[in-house]
Write an enzyme that holds these catalytic residues in place. Structure first.
Site, PDB file in Angstrom:
ATOM      1  N   GLY A  34       0.793  -1.221   0.000  1.00 14.57           N
ATOM      2  CA  GLY A  34       0.000   0.000   0.000  1.00 14.57           C
ATOM      3  C   GLY A  34       0.823   1.267   0.000  1.00 14.57           C
ATOM      4  O   GLY A  34       0.344   2.338   0.357  1.00 14.57           O
ATOM      5  N   GLY A  35       2.098   1.161  -0.423  1.00 15.85           N
ATOM      6  CA  GLY A  35       2.915   2.357  -0.579  1.00 15.85           C
ATOM      7  C   GLY A  35       3.249   3.067   0.713  1.00 15.85           C
ATOM      8  O   GLY A  35       3.585   4.255   0.698  1.00 15.85           O
TER       9      GLY A  35
ATOM     10  N   SER B  87       4.915  -5.747  -2.393  1.00 21.85           N
ATOM     11  CA  SER B  87       4.881  -4.313  -2.678  1.00 21.85           C
ATOM     12  C   SER B  87       5.530  -3.551  -1.514  1.00 21.85           C
ATOM     13  O   SER B  87       6.678  -3.826  -1.168  1.00 21.85           O
ATOM     14  CB  SER B  87       3.446  -3.855  -2.944  1.00 21.85           C
ATOM     15  OG  SER B  87       3.436  -2.546  -3.484  1.00 21.85           O
TER      16      SER B  87
END
Length: 502
Positions: free
Chosen positions: A9-10, A91
């Protein structure tokens, strides 16, 4: 055995609510999963000289480390073994695993974990804690929260009243301010990110990883074939567009570095044609061809993918390399790494989650994976957690591809068998023979088109394959020459890491 998982989710969105029961069941309940939560956005990654004076940069990373300390202290109460912990993530979750791997200068050894799994490890620009970018985000956040300009700076240049105002502000005001500042950032980027603080993160990741200064003993490192499109504006059609995008993304680049980048990512004139996935080992390459774009658009997609996701996955694998010339010098000859790429079309960022634990979770890729493929990938993860080795026994592969009546599925999983998938032996300035990677792909099926919409509203028709005849195709490939020389391009990014910075 224990597996601690961190979500993506960055570092700005996401939550640890993924259902990992299928992954656990596939591996006969032989490990315990601990899903961790950590502060996001400004709550976890606000940074500046002012904040460092009165608070702590990288608070979200300390949250993660505290979770790992909790596992060490209490997992035995749940039947787990604190000496056999694997941390994993995809991610930003993969990026977080990378940062835990280099935490405290890589001096923690196996005190918190032994193994790490990274899928598409996210490495955005990592500035110094008091650099221009994090400081701008800090003051923008203070302004959005109604705290900018209160009081006068004290003798050391810190506005104590402004910081106190933020401490006392209502959490809903701070949540809205964090979201507002993040939404106003560069396309596809986040405003609040991990920083080099000199304590938790002592060096840039590219610098420390290629020095082999890492915690833990082993890593399983993966990336996807088309990581970039979701983070890049999808209206780049000319070389001027590409140059403008690059200069905006990397403001510290000198003229000579920018010229080197243009040369490294040089492509021939664009010839209009169909969108399709590349083979990686021959034919058109990801430099200017993919399911999502051709020409200058794909040039930008691939450049962003390599600097942000793909090359970090290479560097992580090299940091744990067992090649004697690097291993003995850098990590005492005790570490191991394995590398893979998820290439099932359209293989966008996040598509691999469909294989790990959440079938048809992603908007693209519906019905593109065979049961044997998914089970094999989950066994690869599971066996790494349980046995410290992701390769599959030949008997297991036979069971996965053979039906009860004796017929076979046609899935080709032999490349993943023990003895066929070698450890990664790469390191900075190595040749191609050291860069051996497992390519996870499918073949057969029927082509179908699905419309993908980018963040800027651009719609692209991508092709995926599903239906009868679909079967797994796994191969061991040369990751150095992959996609027209990806290994050498990753060395380019490592050489200019200070100017990215990453």
């Amino acid at each position: 055995m224990n597996c601690s998982c961190s979500d993506g989710g960055g570092y700005g969105t996401g939550q640890g609510n993924g259902d990992l029961s299928e992954l656990i069941t596939t591996n006969s309940h032989d490990f315990i999963v601990v899903v961790i939560q950590y502060r996001l956005g400004a709550f976890g990654f606000l940074s500046s000289a002012e904040l460092a004076q009165y608070g702590v940069p990288n608070a979200g990373l300390y949250d993660q480390q505290f979770s790992l300390e909790w596992v060490q202290k209490y997992i035995s109460s749940f039947g787990g073994d604190p000496t056999r912990v694997t941390i994993s993530g995809e991610s930003a979750g993969g990026g977080a695993v990378m940062l835990q791997a280099i935490a405290n200068g890589g001096t923690l050894g196996t005190s918190l974990f032994s193994n790490a799994i990274v899928a598409s490890p996210y490495l955005p620009t990592q500035w110094e804690y008091n650099g221009i970018a994090p400081s701008q985000s800090y003051y923008s956040f203070a302004q959005a929260a109604g705290c900018l300009g209160l009081g006068l700076p004290n003798g050391v240049g810190v506005n104590e009243s402004m910081f106190s105002c933020l401490q006392q502000a209502d959490t809903r005001v701070l949540q809205n301010a964090s979201a507002y500042v993040s939404a106003g950032g560069k396309y596809g980027q986040w405003a609040f990110l991990p920083v080099t603080d000199g304590k938790f993160l002592q060096k840039r990741p590219s610098e420390q990883l290629l020095a082999g200064q890492v915690n833990g003993l082993r890593i399983l490192s993966g990336n996807n074939a088309d990581e970039g499109p979701g983070f890049v504006p999808q209206h780049i059609t000319t070389a001027s567009d590409f140059n403008a995008f690059t200069k905006n993304l990397f403001p510290l680049f000198s003229n000579s570095t920018f010229s080197c980048l243009q040369s490294t990512y040089a492509i021939p004139p664009t010839i209009p044609g169909p969108l399709f996935s590349t083979l990686g080992s021959s034919g058109p390459t990801a430099l200017n061809q993919s399911e999502f774009g051709i020409g200058q658009q794909q040039r930008a997609n691939n450049m962003y993918a390599e600097t942000t996701f793909v090359c970090p996955s290479y560097w992580l694998a090299s940091a744990y390399s067992n090649q004697p010339s690097y291993n003995s010098r850098r990590n005492g000859g005790t570490k191991q790494s394995w590398k893979y790429q998820y290439s099932v079309p359209p293989s966008e960022h996040g598509a691999d989650l469909d294989a790990y634990y959440a079938i048809n979770r992603e908007p693209l890729g519906l019905g593109t994976l065979s049961p044997a493929f998914r089970t094999a990938v989950q066994q690869i993860w599971g066996r790494f957690v349980i046995y410290n080795d992701p390769t599959l026994p030949a008997s297991l592969v036979t069971n996965l591809t053979t039906f009860a009546n004796g017929t076979t599925s046609g899935d080709n999983l032999t490349a993943a068998i023990t003895g066929n998938w070698p450890v990664w032996e790469g390191g900075n300035t190595d040749g191609g023979g050291a860069y051996r990677m497992l390519n996870l792909n499918m073949t057969g099926g029927h082509a179908t088109q699905i419309t993908w919409t980018a963040g800027d509203g651009t719609m692209v028709n991508v092709t995926q394959y599903a239906g009868p005849g679909l079967r797994a195709q796994l191969d061991v490939v040369d990751a150095w020459t992959w996609e027209g020389g990806r290994g050498e391009r990753c060395e380019f990014w490592a050489s200019i890491g200070a100017e990215v910075p990453e």
